[in-house]
Design a protein around this motif. Structure first.
Motif, PDB file in Angstrom:
ATOM      1  N   LEU A 183      15.928  -9.508  13.938  1.00 48.65           N
ATOM      2  CA  LEU A 183      15.190  -8.988  15.090  1.00 48.65           C
ATOM      3  C   LEU A 183      15.824  -7.692  15.589  1.00 48.65           C
ATOM      4  O   LEU A 183      15.130  -6.694  15.815  1.00 48.65           O
ATOM      5  N   VAL A 184      17.137  -7.700  15.758  1.00 45.65           N
ATOM      6  CA  VAL A 184      17.833  -6.522  16.254  1.00 45.65           C
ATOM      7  C   VAL A 184      17.683  -5.362  15.276  1.00 45.65           C
ATOM      8  O   VAL A 184      17.500  -4.204  15.682  1.00 45.65           O
ATOM      9  N   LYS A 185      17.745  -5.654  13.992  1.00 46.48           N
ATOM     10  CA  LYS A 185      17.585  -4.618  12.973  1.00 46.48           C
ATOM     11  C   LYS A 185      16.219  -3.947  13.082  1.00 46.48           C
ATOM     12  O   LYS A 185      16.095  -2.716  13.005  1.00 46.48           O
ATOM     13  N   GLN A 186      15.181  -4.754  13.283  1.00 44.89           N
ATOM     14  CA  GLN A 186      13.835  -4.201  13.413  1.00 44.89           C
ATOM     15  C   GLN A 186      13.702  -3.347  14.677  1.00 44.89           C
ATOM     16  O   GLN A 186      13.108  -2.260  14.647  1.00 44.89           O
ATOM     17  N   VAL A 187      14.256  -3.844  15.768  1.00 49.20           N
ATOM     18  CA  VAL A 187      14.167  -3.086  17.017  1.00 49.20           C
ATOM     19  C   VAL A 187      14.918  -1.758  16.885  1.00 49.20           C
ATOM     20  O   VAL A 187      14.409  -0.701  17.278  1.00 49.20           O
ATOM     21  N   LEU A 188      16.122  -1.783  16.324  1.00 47.11           N
ATOM     22  CA  LEU A 188      16.895  -0.558  16.159  1.00 47.11           C
ATOM     23  C   LEU A 188      16.160   0.459  15.290  1.00 47.11           C
ATOM     24  O   LEU A 188      16.095   1.646  15.625  1.00 47.11           O
ATOM     25  N   ALA A 189      15.605  -0.007  14.187  1.00 50.33           N
ATOM     26  CA  ALA A 189      14.942   0.901  13.249  1.00 50.33           C
ATOM     27  C   ALA A 189      13.774   1.616  13.906  1.00 50.33           C
ATOM     28  O   ALA A 189      13.557   2.814  13.685  1.00 50.33           O
ATOM     29  N   ARG A 190      13.039   0.906  14.723  1.00 48.43           N
ATOM     30  CA  ARG A 190      11.852   1.497  15.322  1.00 48.43           C
ATOM     31  C   ARG A 190      12.159   2.221  16.623  1.00 48.43           C
ATOM     32  O   ARG A 190      11.540   3.234  16.945  1.00 48.43           O
ATOM     33  N   ALA A 191      13.133   1.727  17.376  1.00 47.37           N
ATOM     34  CA  ALA A 191      13.467   2.367  18.652  1.00 47.37           C
ATOM     35  C   ALA A 191      14.210   3.680  18.443  1.00 47.37           C
ATOM     36  O   ALA A 191      14.218   4.526  19.343  1.00 47.37           O
ATOM     37  N   THR A 250      12.248   6.523  19.155  1.00 46.71           N
ATOM     38  CA  THR A 250      12.048   6.719  20.592  1.00 46.71           C
ATOM     39  C   THR A 250      13.276   7.322  21.245  1.00 46.71           C
ATOM     40  O   THR A 250      13.181   8.187  22.099  1.00 46.71           O
ATOM     41  N   ASP A 251      14.446   6.860  20.843  1.00 45.75           N
ATOM     42  CA  ASP A 251      15.705   7.342  21.404  1.00 45.75           C
ATOM     43  C   ASP A 251      16.676   7.609  20.262  1.00 45.75           C
ATOM     44  O   ASP A 251      17.253   6.671  19.693  1.00 45.75           O
ATOM     45  N   PRO A 252      16.900   8.873  19.897  1.00 43.29           N
ATOM     46  CA  PRO A 252      17.793   9.199  18.776  1.00 43.29           C
ATOM     47  C   PRO A 252      19.218   8.684  18.952  1.00 43.29           C
ATOM     48  O   PRO A 252      19.956   8.572  17.966  1.00 43.29           O
ATOM     49  N   ASP A 253      19.628   8.365  20.183  1.00 40.67           N
ATOM     50  CA  ASP A 253      20.959   7.792  20.392  1.00 40.67           C
ATOM     51  C   ASP A 253      21.140   6.482  19.635  1.00 40.67           C
ATOM     52  O   ASP A 253      22.271   6.052  19.380  1.00 40.67           O
ATOM     53  N   LEU A 254      20.026   5.830  19.281  1.00 38.56           N
ATOM     54  CA  LEU A 254      20.097   4.539  18.601  1.00 38.56           C
ATOM     55  C   LEU A 254      20.115   4.678  17.086  1.00 38.56           C
ATOM     56  O   LEU A 254      20.264   3.685  16.374  1.00 38.56           O
ATOM     57  N   ALA A 255      19.971   5.901  16.589  1.00 35.46           N
ATOM     58  CA  ALA A 255      19.963   6.116  15.144  1.00 35.46           C
ATOM     59  C   ALA A 255      21.336   5.787  14.552  1.00 35.46           C
ATOM     60  O   ALA A 255      22.376   6.018  15.171  1.00 35.46           O
ATOM     61  N   ASN A 256      21.316   5.228  13.365  1.00 36.13           N
ATOM     62  CA  ASN A 256      22.531   4.917  12.592  1.00 36.13           C
ATOM     63  C   ASN A 256      23.343   3.749  13.140  1.00 36.13           C
ATOM     64  O   ASN A 256      24.414   3.448  12.619  1.00 36.13           O
ATOM     65  N   LEU A 257      22.869   3.091  14.184  1.00 35.35           N
ATOM     66  CA  LEU A 257      23.536   1.881  14.658  1.00 35.35           C
ATOM     67  C   LEU A 257      23.158   0.699  13.781  1.00 35.35           C
ATOM     68  O   LEU A 257      22.053   0.632  13.244  1.00 35.35           O
ATOM     69  N   GLY A 280      23.499  -5.076  22.901  1.00 36.17           N
ATOM     70  CA  GLY A 280      23.486  -3.921  23.788  1.00 36.17           C
ATOM     71  C   GLY A 280      23.250  -2.672  22.963  1.00 36.17           C
ATOM     72  O   GLY A 280      24.125  -2.246  22.202  1.00 36.17           O
ATOM     73  N   LEU A 281      22.051  -2.133  23.071  1.00 36.12           N
ATOM     74  CA  LEU A 281      21.637  -1.013  22.226  1.00 36.12           C
ATOM     75  C   LEU A 281      21.949   0.313  22.929  1.00 36.12           C
ATOM     76  O   LEU A 281      21.209   0.738  23.812  1.00 36.12           O
ATOM     77  N   LYS A 282      23.036   0.940  22.531  1.00 34.05           N
ATOM     78  CA  LYS A 282      23.396   2.235  23.108  1.00 34.05           C
ATOM     79  C   LYS A 282      24.342   2.967  22.178  1.00 34.05           C
ATOM     80  O   LYS A 282      25.026   2.341  21.349  1.00 34.05           O
ATOM     81  N   ARG A 283      24.342   4.281  22.316  1.00 29.71           N
ATOM     82  CA  ARG A 283      25.171   5.105  21.445  1.00 29.71           C
ATOM     83  C   ARG A 283      26.630   4.659  21.510  1.00 29.71           C
ATOM     84  O   ARG A 283      27.148   4.378  22.584  1.00 29.71           O
ATOM     85  N   ASP A 284      27.258   4.561  20.368  1.00 32.51           N
ATOM     86  CA  ASP A 284      28.651   4.133  20.222  1.00 32.51           C
ATOM     87  C   ASP A 284      28.835   2.626  20.382  1.00 32.51           C
ATOM     88  O   ASP A 284      29.973   2.138  20.403  1.00 32.51           O
ATOM     89  N   GLY A 285      27.731   1.868  20.471  1.00 32.67           N
ATOM     90  CA  GLY A 285      27.850   0.423  20.436  1.00 32.67           C
ATOM     91  C   GLY A 285      27.777  -0.262  21.779  1.00 32.67           C
ATOM     92  O   GLY A 285      27.705   0.366  22.830  1.00 32.67           O
ATOM     93  N   ARG A 286      27.801  -1.576  21.715  1.00 34.20           N
ATOM     94  CA  ARG A 286      27.482  -2.427  22.860  1.00 34.20           C
ATOM     95  C   ARG A 286      28.398  -2.225  24.062  1.00 34.20           C
ATOM     96  O   ARG A 286      27.973  -2.430  25.198  1.00 34.20           O
ATOM     97  N   HIS A 287      29.646  -1.854  23.843  1.00 35.34           N
ATOM     98  CA  HIS A 287      30.585  -1.745  24.963  1.00 35.34           C
ATOM     99  C   HIS A 287      30.814  -0.306  25.407  1.00 35.34           C
ATOM    100  O   HIS A 287      31.711  -0.044  26.216  1.00 35.34           O
ATOM    101  N   ALA A 288      30.015   0.629  24.911  1.00 32.74           N
ATOM    102  CA  ALA A 288      30.192   2.033  25.283  1.00 32.74           C
ATOM    103  C   ALA A 288      29.959   2.215  26.782  1.00 32.74           C
ATOM    104  O   ALA A 288      29.063   1.597  27.362  1.00 32.74           O
ATOM    105  N   PRO A 289      30.758   3.057  27.440  1.00 29.57           N
ATOM    106  CA  PRO A 289      30.616   3.268  28.887  1.00 29.57           C
ATOM    107  C   PRO A 289      29.463   4.213  29.203  1.00 29.57           C
ATOM    108  O   PRO A 289      29.651   5.347  29.646  1.00 29.57           O
ATOM    109  N   ARG A 290      28.266   3.735  28.990  1.00 32.27           N
ATOM    110  CA  ARG A 290      27.071   4.530  29.254  1.00 32.27           C
ATOM    111  C   ARG A 290      25.893   3.579  29.428  1.00 32.27           C
ATOM    112  O   ARG A 290      26.004   2.380  29.174  1.00 32.27           O
ATOM    113  N   GLU A 291      24.779   4.119  29.872  1.00 33.69           N
ATOM    114  CA  GLU A 291      23.587   3.289  30.040  1.00 33.69           C
ATOM    115  C   GLU A 291      22.890   3.097  28.702  1.00 33.69           C
ATOM    116  O   GLU A 291      23.032   3.904  27.782  1.00 33.69           O
TER     117      GLU A 291
END
Length: 221
Positions: A39-47, A50-57, A86-97
């Motif tokens: 599920l997460v793989k599908q969401v990441l691939a398509r999202a 929408t948000d390039p910050d999620l690319a390559n995660l 947690g889908l965000k650039r640099d991974g789930r624990h990155a200090p960002r929204e």
């Protein structure tokens, strides 16, 4: 359907939340986790479109552990009742929204966007961004597209200061927002919605709707 198996496993785990039970049902856990990974793989691939910050995660970058951190949780249950990421650039624990997806039975599956329990530095930066760009903040938090997917809007039910933050006046027109300690939107999905064929579409659309607000806060960094 594997998502149905995932929901079923989590329901059984909630009723038998012990290390002994998990040890006896390790293959069940592995199958359920595989369903969540897919599920997460599908969401990441398509999202990512929408948000390039999620690319390559990868799912490994963003998925949370099922086992609780004993230093942070004192309740007797060793495992969370949900699986999520947690889908965000640099991974789930990155200090960002970013964005958060969780699967949990009985209508507790959830999509969120924003930040919960930000660091003091991030919290100060977000407050400053709201103070400097109040009109833009209000336009984004009230955007019809955002409210279509997150009808409750920005969550104001969480922890907040009782006094104005240091450096801000009690007469500040945005004081109600500056006092917040978390900044995010969220919504729950019923089990039927999770199992519907368009669930991934719905999650990806929700991420797209929340991106302008998430970008606003991340600009503070």
């Amino acid at each position: 359907m594997e998502l149905e198996y995932l929901l079923n496993f989590l329901a059984r785990l909630a009723a038998n939340n012990t290390t002994a039970w998990m040890a006896k049902h390790r293959p069940d856990y592995q199958r359920a986790r595989t369903a969540c990974i897919e599920l997460v793989k599908q969401v990441l691939a398509r999202a990512a479109a929408t948000d390039p910050d999620l690319a390559n995660l990868t799912p490994g970058d963003v998925m949370f552990r099922l086992h609780k951190n004993d230093r942070a949780h004192r309740d007797p249950e060793p495992y969370k009742r949900r699986m999520g990421a947690g889908l965000k650039r640099d991974g789930r624990h990155a200090p960002r929204e970013g964005y958060f997806v969780a699967i949990q039975p009985e209508g507790r599956s959830w999509l969120g966007a924003g930040t919960w329990w930000p660091t003091p530095e991030l919290l100060a930066a977000i407050r400053q961004e709201i103070h400097y760009s109040g009109d833009g903040f209000h336009r984004l938090r009230q955007a019809p597209t955002l409210l279509r997917y997150f009808p409750d809007g920005l969550d104001t039910t969480g922890p907040q200061l009782t006094r104005p933050p240091r450096g801000y006046a009690a007469t500040d027109p945005d004081l109600a927002w500056l006092r917040l300690k978390t900044f995010g939107v969220g919504r729950y999905y019923s089990d039927a919605e999770v199992l519907a064929p368009g669930f991934v579409d719905e999650v990806v659309a929700g991420i797209a709707a929340a991106r302008p607000l998430v970008d606003f806060f991340n600009a503070a960094l």
